[in-house]
Every structure is written in structure tokens, then in C-alpha cells.
Enzyme design. Structure first.
Site, short mmCIF file in Angstrom:
data_model
loop_
_atom_site.label_atom_id
_atom_site.label_comp_id
_atom_site.label_asym_id
_atom_site.label_seq_id
_atom_site.Cartn_x
_atom_site.Cartn_y
_atom_site.Cartn_z
N ASN A 204 -2.70 -11.80 1.94
CA ASN A 204 -3.46 -11.77 2.94
C ASN A 204 -4.57 -12.65 3.53
O ASN A 204 -5.84 -12.30 3.64
CB ASN A 204 -3.89 -10.14 3.06
CG ASN A 204 -4.99 -9.98 2.00
OD1 ASN A 204 -5.02 -10.42 1.04
ND2 ASN A 204 -5.60 -8.82 2.30
N HIS B 182 -16.02 -9.45 0.24
CA HIS B 182 -16.13 -9.50 1.66
C HIS B 182 -17.86 -10.03 1.90
O HIS B 182 -18.60 -9.94 1.04
CB HIS B 182 -16.26 -7.78 1.90
CG HIS B 182 -15.01 -7.35 2.01
ND1 HIS B 182 -14.12 -7.81 2.98
CD2 HIS B 182 -14.42 -6.50 1.20
CE1 HIS B 182 -12.83 -7.19 2.86
NE2 HIS B 182 -13.08 -6.30 1.62
N HIS C 211 -2.51 -0.50 -7.38
CA HIS C 211 -3.66 0.38 -7.39
C HIS C 211 -3.30 1.78 -7.31
O HIS C 211 -3.79 2.66 -6.27
CB HIS C 211 -4.55 -0.02 -6.34
CG HIS C 211 -4.10 -0.59 -5.17
ND1 HIS C 211 -2.98 0.22 -4.32
CD2 HIS C 211 -4.24 -1.49 -4.19
CE1 HIS C 211 -2.93 -0.36 -3.13
NE2 HIS C 211 -3.58 -1.19 -3.17
N LEU D 275 -8.26 -14.07 -3.14
CA LEU D 275 -9.03 -15.13 -3.25
C LEU D 275 -9.38 -15.65 -1.80
O LEU D 275 -10.16 -16.79 -1.58
CB LEU D 275 -8.46 -16.13 -3.95
CG LEU D 275 -8.00 -16.04 -5.60
CD1 LEU D 275 -7.21 -17.06 -5.99
CD2 LEU D 275 -9.31 -15.91 -5.97
N ARG D 276 -8.81 -15.01 -0.81
CA ARG D 276 -9.28 -15.28 0.62
C ARG D 276 -9.01 -16.56 1.12
O ARG D 276 -8.96 -16.68 2.49
CB ARG D 276 -10.76 -15.02 0.71
CG ARG D 276 -11.13 -13.51 0.33
CD ARG D 276 -10.52 -12.47 1.05
NE ARG D 276 -11.09 -11.38 0.60
CZ ARG D 276 -10.38 -10.17 0.96
NH1 ARG D 276 -9.18 -10.16 1.22
NH2 ARG D 276 -11.02 -8.73 0.58
N ASN E 296 -9.75 0.91 -0.43
CA ASN E 296 -8.18 1.23 -0.20
C ASN E 296 -7.52 0.90 -1.39
O ASN E 296 -7.49 -0.12 -1.83
CB ASN E 296 -7.98 0.34 1.01
CG ASN E 296 -6.32 0.56 1.22
OD1 ASN E 296 -5.68 1.44 0.61
ND2 ASN E 296 -5.98 0.09 2.55
N ASP F 270 -8.02 -5.82 -8.07
CA ASP F 270 -7.85 -5.62 -6.76
C ASP F 270 -9.17 -6.39 -6.22
O ASP F 270 -10.01 -5.74 -5.31
CB ASP F 270 -7.90 -4.24 -6.27
CG ASP F 270 -7.56 -4.20 -4.79
OD1 ASP F 270 -7.27 -5.39 -4.16
OD2 ASP F 270 -7.56 -3.02 -4.39
N HIS G 175 2.12 -1.65 -1.78
CA HIS G 175 0.68 -0.92 -1.59
C HIS G 175 1.26 0.26 -0.79
O HIS G 175 1.52 0.47 0.35
CB HIS G 175 -0.23 -1.85 -0.39
CG HIS G 175 -1.29 -1.24 0.09
ND1 HIS G 175 -2.38 -1.64 0.04
CD2 HIS G 175 -1.40 -0.23 0.92
CE1 HIS G 175 -3.43 -0.97 0.54
NE2 HIS G 175 -2.66 0.00 1.27
#
Length: 460
Positions: free
Chosen positions: A101, A318, A241, A70-71, A287, A314, A188
């Protein structure tokens, strides 16, 4: 002075097909599933209910995503909690897990509580912050996992997603620590020394295209190590993932040994292959990378047979500046919240690998169980709504087909790999805690949490 609290109006979903295959009316009242089947129309609340004709539509439990970016805080130009959760509601999700992140990293109680409050204030779906395993995702020291677990956000899922917890000792300590409060580590799986400078799947095609390859063993080596560590300390591991056929074999073996491991696959790894990289379009840079057709088929079979437990989007929004550029400098990631269920319908339902009960299992029942969302257990194993459960539901039209147009998406970013593709299905209604946040295929109004409405701030 805050607005008065209002309960969601009763709603009667008439003539819907349940995930189990039977047709039934579903009554929602006071935010709960009040009745299912013949009792729905006879229920005292039915007389005041808004009746929605659901003939030809499927009622599924609200979708749960264990893997969303969700940034916010820090990267609001790409996404915010509000825009991301509105997109989630449009995709049929009533619960998402926000990865750590952000900037600053969600590695303290203060940051995870901020994300949790932003989710409650937005009101489109539940937001469960994922706490970082290590400080700053640097892989050097454990973050304060206990403080995040004890915070208002009650974090139980911890991940350095985007980075691998590559130090075996640190990973062991994390697995031991979260065990003490019923948490789990979501890994990850990417051995950094095997993927330095990697740009796409390592294959004959990467050689032809002149792009440094990302070998499957870089994922598989970490999974092999971590399932053994989880077995050794008897703790819970979740593999993010999964993307290779070899990874499927390792997870299947681990489950056969009784290891407490669960796994997810993304929609794009169920549908797309490395052949798309021939275009050098950075929208396909992700990724882990898009893999071979054989990997895609193995992932589908693993999701169908239960080796892989759930689908995690995922969702990685961007800005145009970071995606519409040269491949080698472009950011990795794709949006996915609004296209997840259409991709699953195409890759799994229309191929005969899953029925709709299976879809409910991998997109709602299993992820809710993994995350321990007891208030999200709104469906039985067959995907049918349970009377008395929180009314988190999605009404889905499986018959339509639409061309994907990222410009029409509700996410703030436009980096969808499905642009121009025709995919099946559409969300008609999404009910979050009994309130229609999506109505007739369009965003409606968000839900107001009573605590937020009464006190002016979120509490739990």
C-alpha cells in the site's frame, strides 16, 4: 567508478548462548557461518577474526518480518526504505516484507522492482516486496500477479493489506493463480460492511466511550470463508494480524483439517488491550483494533502451541499530522520493528510460554519457511546457527530493561504505543550476510551487495 568490493571481516562470537540453550562460540567468515562450537576457535579463519565477547548474550537467527510498511514510494514523509530497514536492523531483523500500500500501489513489476532495488541499495537487510492482489487495492480486478512473480523481485507473497479482498470469487481466483508458481495470498481479514465507520473493538467499552465498534465477527467471517476457499482449491493462505479468540479457533480447526493455512500475530496484540483506548490517544488506534484481555491470552497460547505460526510487526509509521489529532480522523497503525523482540520477550518468554528456541521459531524459522526464503534458512528447528548458512544473526542481551523512547528510534515516525513503558532486552549486534550492520547497540555501516558495487545497480 564504483568502490571495490570488500568481503565482511571474520567475526568470532565468543561464549554466546544459543537459542537451544547451550553455550558455544560462533565463527562468521566470508558472509557465512563457518563453525559453531569447539571448531570455531580452531578454524583457519579464526586467527584473523574480530573477537566479540558474548558472555551472557543470546545468538538468535536474524529475524524475519512478513508484515512491514515501508511507505516508499510516495509516502516518504512517514518512512523510506532506508529509514525503515535501518530500524529493522536495530530490531534484529535481517529480512522484511514490504506491504503493497504505497503510492503508487505495488501492483506492477515496475513498482515491486523499485522497492527491491531500494532495499539492496540501502543495505541494512533484505527487502522482499509484497505484491498487491488487486489493482490499486480496489478489490475489483486482479493485479498482474504473474509479472510480479517473474520480476527481479521474485514476488511470492501477495496482499491487499489495509484492505480486505472481500469478493469471494476474486479471492478464489487469486488463490488459484498464485498456486501455479508457489505463491500465497496474505489476507487482511475484515468484512467491510461490518466495520463501516468502526473506530475500536466492539464491546461494552466502545459504548461507554461513544466510539463505533469493530466486531470480532468481521474478522472471523472472512477467515472462515477463506480457509474453506483455500481448502477447495488446495492453495496457500496466510492470515495477517490475527486478533480474536474466535479467529484462533477457526485457524486451529482449519489446520486440523489439513488446510494449507498459516497465521501471524502482531506484538501489540500480544501485549496491549482495548482499555488503553480510554485515553482517546490516537497512538492506540490500529487495524485490527486492540481487543479484550481474553483475546490477548488466547493469542499468546496460540503462538505458543503453533496454531499461530509467526509474529509479524505490522510496522505502520505515520506522520505527526495524521496521528496527533482527533481520534476519529487519526490514521490507524503503530510502529513496531524496534520493539518487537522486547515485546515477545515480555509477553512470551517471561511468562514461560516460549523458550528462546521458540522465539527463534516464531520470529525467524517459521516466517522464512512460509516465505520460501531458502537463503534465510540460517538456523535449525532449535534456532541454532547452521554451518554453511548465510550469516544473518542477532546478538541479544535479555538481561537489560529499558524505557521506550520513540524519539530515539531509527524509524522516521514516532507513533509507538510503548512510549514510557519499560521493556526487556536490547540488540547488541546484528549481522547481515556476515557484516555487522548494528555494532555495540548502535547502527554501524550498511552492507554493499557485490552486484550493486560492481555494476552500479542492483541485480538478482
Amino acid at each position: 567508478m564504483s568502490a571495490p568490493v570488500t568481503r565482511p571481516a571474520p567475526v568470532l562470537l565468543r561464549g554466546a548462548a544459543l537459542a537451544s540453550g547451550e553455550s558455544a562460540d560462533v565463527l562468521v567468515a566470508d558472509g557465512l557461518v563457518a563453525a559453531v562450537g569447539p571448531d570455531a576457535s580452531a578454524h583457519p579463519a579464526a586467527g584473523a577474526a574480530e573477537v566479540l565477547d558474548c558472555t551472557g548474550l543470546i545468538v538468535l537467527p536474524g529475524l524475519v518480518d512478513l508484515h512491514t510498511h515501508l511507505r516508499q514510494p510516495g509516502k516518504e514523509d512517514a518512512e523510506t526504505v532506508e529509514t525503515g530497514t535501518r530500524a529493522a536492523a536495530m530490531g534484529g531483523f535481517t529480512s522484511v516484507h514490504a506491504m503493497a500500500n504505497s503510492t503508487p500501489t505495488a501492483d506492477t513489476a515496475g513498482v515491486v522492482e523499485q522497492v527491491w532495488r531500494l532495499g539492496r541499495d540501502a543495505g541494512w537487510c533484505d527487502v522482499h516486496p509484497v505484491g498487491a492482489v488487486t489493482v490499486g487495492l480496489a478489490g475489483e480486478a486482479l493485479a498482474d500477479l504473474g509479472a510480479m512473480a517473474d520480476s527481479q523481485a521474485r514476488v511470492r507473497m501477495f496482499s491487499d493489506d489495509g484492505m480486505c479482498v472481500h469478493d469471494a470469487v476474486l479471492m478464489r481466483r487469486a488463490l488459484e493463480y498464485v498456486k501455479s508458481f508457489g505463491g500465497f495470498v496474505a489476507q487482511h481479514a475484515q468484512e467491510p460492511k461490518l466495520t463501516a465507520g468502526a473506530q475500536m473493538n466492539e464491546s461494552e467499552l466502545s459504548g461507554i466511550l461513544g466510539l463505533p465498534g469493530w466486531p470480532a465477527v468481521a474478522e472471523e467471517a472472512i477467515i472462515a470463508r477463506d480457509v474453506l476457499l483455500a481448502q477447495h482449491v488446495d492453495s496457500r493462505l496466510h492470515v495477517c494480524h490475527v486478533s480474536t479468540e474466535g479467529s484462533v479457533r477457526l485457524i486451529r480447526w482449519a489446520k486440523e483439517q489439513g488446510v494449507r493455512v498459516t497465521a501471524e500475530v502482531t506484538p501489540h496484540h500480544l501485549l496491549l488491550t482495548e482499555e488503553l483506548v480510554r485515553s482517546y490517544d490516537p497512538v492506540y488506534k490500529v487495524n485490527p483494533p486492540l481487543r479484550r484481555e481474553a483475546d490477548v491470552m488466547a493469542l499468546r497460547e496460540a503462538l505458543a502451541d503453533g496454531t499461530i505460526d509467526t509474529v509479524g510487526t505490522d510496522h505502520a509509521p505515520h506522520t505527526p499530522e495524521t496521528k496527533q489529532c482527533e481520534w476519529t480522523v487519526a490514521a490507524m497503525g503503530m510502529t513496531g520493528l524496534e520493539t518487537a523482540l522486547p515485546v515477545v520477550q515480555q509477553a512470551m518468554v517471561e511468562t514461560g510460554l516460549l523458550d528462546w528456541a521458540g522465539v527463534a521459531r516464531v520470529l525467524s524459522v517459521n516466517p522464512a519457511r512460509i516465505a520460501g526464503l531458502t537463503d534465510q534458512g540460517q538456523a535449525g528447528d532449535d534456532g541454532a546457527p547452521r554451518v554453511g548458512a548465510v550469516a544473518n544473526l542477532v546478538v541479544w542481551d535479555p538481561s537489560v530493561r529499558r524505557t521506550v523512547d520513540p524519539e530515539a528510534h531509527l524509524t522516521r515516525s514516532r507513533n509507538s504505543p510503548y512510549r514510557g513503558m519499560e521493556l526487556p532486552g536490547a540488540t547488541v549486534h546484528t549481522l547481515y550476510r556476515g557484516h555487522r550492520v548494528v555494532a555495540d547497540g548502535a547502527p554501524a555501516t550498511p552492507y554493499r551487495h557485490p552486484a550493486a558495487a560492481e555494476t552500479g545497480e542492483a541485480s538478482r
